[in-house]
Design a protein around this motif. Structure first.
Motif, PDB file in Angstrom:
ATOM      1  N   MET A   1       0.712  -1.227   0.069  1.00  0.00           N
ATOM      2  CA  MET A   1      -0.150   0.024   0.138  1.00  0.00           C
ATOM      3  C   MET A   1       0.800   1.355   0.120  1.00  0.00           C
ATOM      4  O   MET A   1       2.223   1.255   0.290  1.00  0.00           O
ATOM      5  N   THR A   2       0.103   2.211  -0.293  1.00  0.00           N
ATOM      6  CA  THR A   2       0.860   3.811  -0.349  1.00  0.00           C
ATOM      7  C   THR A   2       0.249   4.359   0.765  1.00  0.00           C
ATOM      8  O   THR A   2      -1.154   4.606   0.685  1.00  0.00           O
ATOM      9  N   TYR A   3       0.968   5.004   1.688  1.00  0.00           N
ATOM     10  CA  TYR A   3       0.384   6.059   2.630  1.00  0.00           C
ATOM     11  C   TYR A   3       1.476   7.013   2.890  1.00  0.00           C
ATOM     12  O   TYR A   3       2.498   7.108   2.814  1.00  0.00           O
TER      13      TYR A   3
ATOM     14  N   SER B   1       5.508  10.517   2.211  1.00  0.00           N
ATOM     15  CA  SER B   1       4.765   9.474   1.352  1.00  0.00           C
ATOM     16  C   SER B   1       5.465   8.209   1.438  1.00  0.00           C
ATOM     17  O   SER B   1       6.646   8.165   0.593  1.00  0.00           O
TER      18      SER B   1
ATOM     19  N   THR C   1       5.562   4.213  -0.246  1.00  0.00           N
ATOM     20  CA  THR C   1       4.999   3.545  -1.399  1.00  0.00           C
ATOM     21  C   THR C   1       5.487   1.963  -1.329  1.00  0.00           C
ATOM     22  O   THR C   1       6.560   1.788  -0.762  1.00  0.00           O
TER      23      THR C   1
ATOM     24  N   THR D   1     -17.210   3.900   2.981  1.00  0.00           N
ATOM     25  CA  THR D   1     -16.060   3.405   2.789  1.00  0.00           C
ATOM     26  C   THR D   1     -15.680   2.142   3.803  1.00  0.00           C
ATOM     27  O   THR D   1     -15.788   2.526   5.018  1.00  0.00           O
TER      28      THR D   1
ATOM     29  N   THR E   1      -4.213   5.431   6.637  1.00  0.00           N
ATOM     30  CA  THR E   1      -4.945   5.989   5.612  1.00  0.00           C
ATOM     31  C   THR E   1      -4.338   5.572   4.425  1.00  0.00           C
ATOM     32  O   THR E   1      -3.551   6.553   3.990  1.00  0.00           O
TER      33      THR E   1
ATOM     34  N   THR F   1      -3.739   4.506   0.105  1.00  0.00           N
ATOM     35  CA  THR F   1      -4.306   4.360  -1.261  1.00  0.00           C
ATOM     36  C   THR F   1      -3.464   3.348  -1.887  1.00  0.00           C
ATOM     37  O   THR F   1      -2.268   3.040  -1.657  1.00  0.00           O
ATOM     38  N   ALA F   2      -4.089   2.947  -3.187  1.00  0.00           N
ATOM     39  CA  ALA F   2      -3.517   1.850  -3.788  1.00  0.00           C
ATOM     40  C   ALA F   2      -3.101   0.784  -3.004  1.00  0.00           C
ATOM     41  O   ALA F   2      -2.034   0.125  -3.309  1.00  0.00           O
TER      42      ALA F   2
ATOM     43  N   SER G   1     -11.411  -2.333  -0.796  1.00  0.00           N
ATOM     44  CA  SER G   1     -11.216  -1.234  -1.839  1.00  0.00           C
ATOM     45  C   SER G   1      -9.764  -0.959  -1.889  1.00  0.00           C
ATOM     46  O   SER G   1      -8.924  -1.103  -1.072  1.00  0.00           O
TER      47      SER G   1
ATOM     48  N   ASP H   1      -8.696   2.110  -1.665  1.00  0.00           N
ATOM     49  CA  ASP H   1      -8.254   3.182  -0.643  1.00  0.00           C
ATOM     50  C   ASP H   1      -8.937   2.775   0.642  1.00  0.00           C
ATOM     51  O   ASP H   1      -9.998   2.103   0.800  1.00  0.00           O
ATOM     52  N   SER H   2      -8.490   3.335   1.594  1.00  0.00           N
ATOM     53  CA  SER H   2      -8.803   3.003   3.091  1.00  0.00           C
ATOM     54  C   SER H   2      -8.912   4.367   3.934  1.00  0.00           C
ATOM     55  O   SER H   2      -8.273   5.418   3.518  1.00  0.00           O
TER      56      SER H   2
END
Length: 521
Positions: free
Chosen positions: A268-270, A277, A279, A310, A323, A325-326, A354, A356-357
């Motif tokens: 994941m990326t956060y 950031s 990745t 969500t 939190t 994404t991806a 999903s 996203d979280s």
């Protein structure tokens, strides 16, 4: 001889004053919050009959020759040491320890006291019952106290009503077990045919067990169990059930059930706490699902329809909620079409994860009353305090909101916070007692009835909460007088002897004067 007589007279007067203070101390030995007094003496002006002289080359220096003219009262001090605390069992009584005083008002006049024998009057005013002076503090607003503003009268009316409040938030806390066993296979029989679904050929398949359709589940730890209820998904853990009660705008209570299933391990990326950031970080995903049918019929004939926003939670490799994404999604879910239980008849339907979280998830509950009125209600599910470490599962949800209620009792803690207990089970901060501190408390002016007022040498009152001033309040207790009887009796004896000795000076001086007068005869 006349000087000695006047010195004796000043000594008699001074010791009389000291005896007055000792007598007042003893009289107030059982006065609540009384602070004892003490007298100190100082000699008065001395008459100089010969001045001091400096040494010279031929003769040394001489000291002055002075005759004292008696004694005077230097100070009458108030000793603000703590008295002993005596339990009373009355929940409105307060005993104060430390450098501080309670604040009370009569009209526009402000007074200070250590007498904490308070109670509520007919109008709900927190008062000193002996004189009706009102105790000062800060009133709460919907349970929130602000001690930075000006103090006011504390008023808590008996039978105070609390309005119903709709639930707006459910906060989740503690830990979500990071390493639950994962379902690797399940099998069931429909009619005469036995079906097996495994993680290689049927990832994401789910089915509901029943007494007529038992499901045998195999887990990643090698265990195997047969179930007659519940929903089971290949590639996921058994659901962790969390339930909480929530209230609608009328105060009617409802129960929402939310399920959490460990769904996938991926990348994941956060953005971390420093704003960096990150990745392709290793993480785990949990799917959040409604633990009941989307529409529930309530006991009063109303229906509650739920809708989840969500629905994915992600934790990094250190068990911290992110939190993200991806996130790499797991295989999509697939209803097992060979099941004897139709998809629409299942007790709940698991949710896909999903990409996203979020730390918060929205839940909308729409209550439809029998008369046709509809009240949509948005509730935020807050998971920001949840961690995901191994071996322990202590996750718990607590929702706000309440039904209507009335005040049935109050309690006071060591910081002076008055908490109301309502018939609906809610405990709410109603007020907080204010404490005043002075740079020179001994400089306060006594006004009677165990009250003090400021003077030119007391300094101004610094009014704060007890904890801010280093003071402690003991509820259901009173501070006793700090008079030490043994010390007062000792002072009484010393004062009596001083009075007698000074009286003797007067009589002896008188006899000497009489002898001198008789020399003429």
């Amino acid at each position: 001889m006349m000087r000695s007589m006047y010195s004796g007279v000043s000594g008699v007067k001074g010791h009389q004053t000291r005896m007055d203070v000792v007598g007042n101390n003893i009289a107030n030995v059982n006065t609540t919050g009384f602070k004892s007094g003490r007298v100190t003496f100082a000699d008065t002006l001395s008459q100089t009959t010969a001045n001091a002289s400096a040494p010279t080359g031929n003769i040394g220096g001489t000291n002055p020759k002075q005759i004292g003219l008696g004694v005077g009262v230097s100070t009458i001090d108030t000793l603000f040491t703590d008295g002993a605390v005596q339990a009373t069992g009355k929940n409105t009584d307060l005993a104060l320890s430390g450098n501080g005083l309670f604040v009370v008002k009569s009209g526009s006049e402000t007074y200070y006291t250590r007498n904490g024998a308070f109670e509520f009057d007919e109008s709900g005013n927190y008062v000193m019952p002996g004189n009706g002076m009102k105790v000062q503090g800060w009133m709460g607003t919907n349970g929130v106290l602000n001690t930075t503003g000006a103090v006011t009268d504390i008023v808590i009316q008996t039978g105070k009503a609390m309005a119903a409040k709709a639930t707006e938030q459910s906060v989740y806390s503690y830990n979500l077990k990071a390493n639950p066993p994962i379902i690797t296979e399940y099998s069931f029989t429909n009619g005469t045919t036995t079906y097996t679904r495994d993680s290689t050929n049927n990832p994401g398949y789910y089915i509901e067990a029943s007494t007529s359709q038992p499901v045998t589940v195999t887990f990643s730890d090698g265990t195997k169990t047969t179930y007659t209820s519940g929903v089971y998904t290949v590639g996921r853990s058994l659901p962790v059930t969390t339930s909480f009660n929530f209230y609608d705008s009328l105060g009617t209570v409802h129960t929402a059930t939310v399920l959490l299933e460990k769904a996938a391990v991926g990348t994941m990326t956060y953005t971390d706490s420093t704003g960096t950031s990150l990745t392709n970080q290793t993480g785990t995903a949990w799917a959040v699902s409604l633990g009941s049918t989307a529409k529930v019929t309530e006991s009063d004939g109303s229906t509650t329809e739920y809708k989840l926003g969500t629905n994915t939670l992600t934790f990094d490799e250190n068990g911290i909620l992110r939190t993200a994404t991806a996130f790499a999604p797991a295989d999509p879910l697939a209803y097992d079409s060979q099941s004897a239980i139709a998809k629409d008849d299942m007790s709940y339907t698991p949710e896909d994860i999903s990409a996203d979280s979020a730390a918060t998830i929205s839940l909308t509950a729409t209550v439809s009353a029998p008369n046709g009125s509809t009240k949509p209600q948005d509730i935020t599910l807050d998971y920001s305090n949840v961690t995901s470490y191994a071996d322990i599962n202590t996750i718990n949800a607590t929702a706000n909101g309440n039904a209507a209620g009335t005040l049935k009792s109050i309690s006071i803690d060591s910081s002076g916070v008055i908490t109301g207990v309502y018939t609906n089970g809610v405990r709410q901060s109603e007020a907080q007692v204010a404490i005043a501190q002075f740079s020179n408390a001994a400089g306060l002016t006594k006004t009677g009835s165990s009250l003090y007022q400021t003077s030119n040498n007391s300094g101004t009152a610094n009014v704060k909460a007890a904890a801010d001033l280093g003071c402690t309040i003991t509820p259901s207790a009173l501070e006793m007088s700090n008079v030490d009887i043994a010390n007062e009796f000792s002072d009484m004896i010393i004062t009596q002897r001083g009075f007698q000795s000074n009286s003797k000076i007067i009589t002896v001086s008188d006899e000497m004067l009489e002898t001198m007068i008789n020399m003429k005869r």
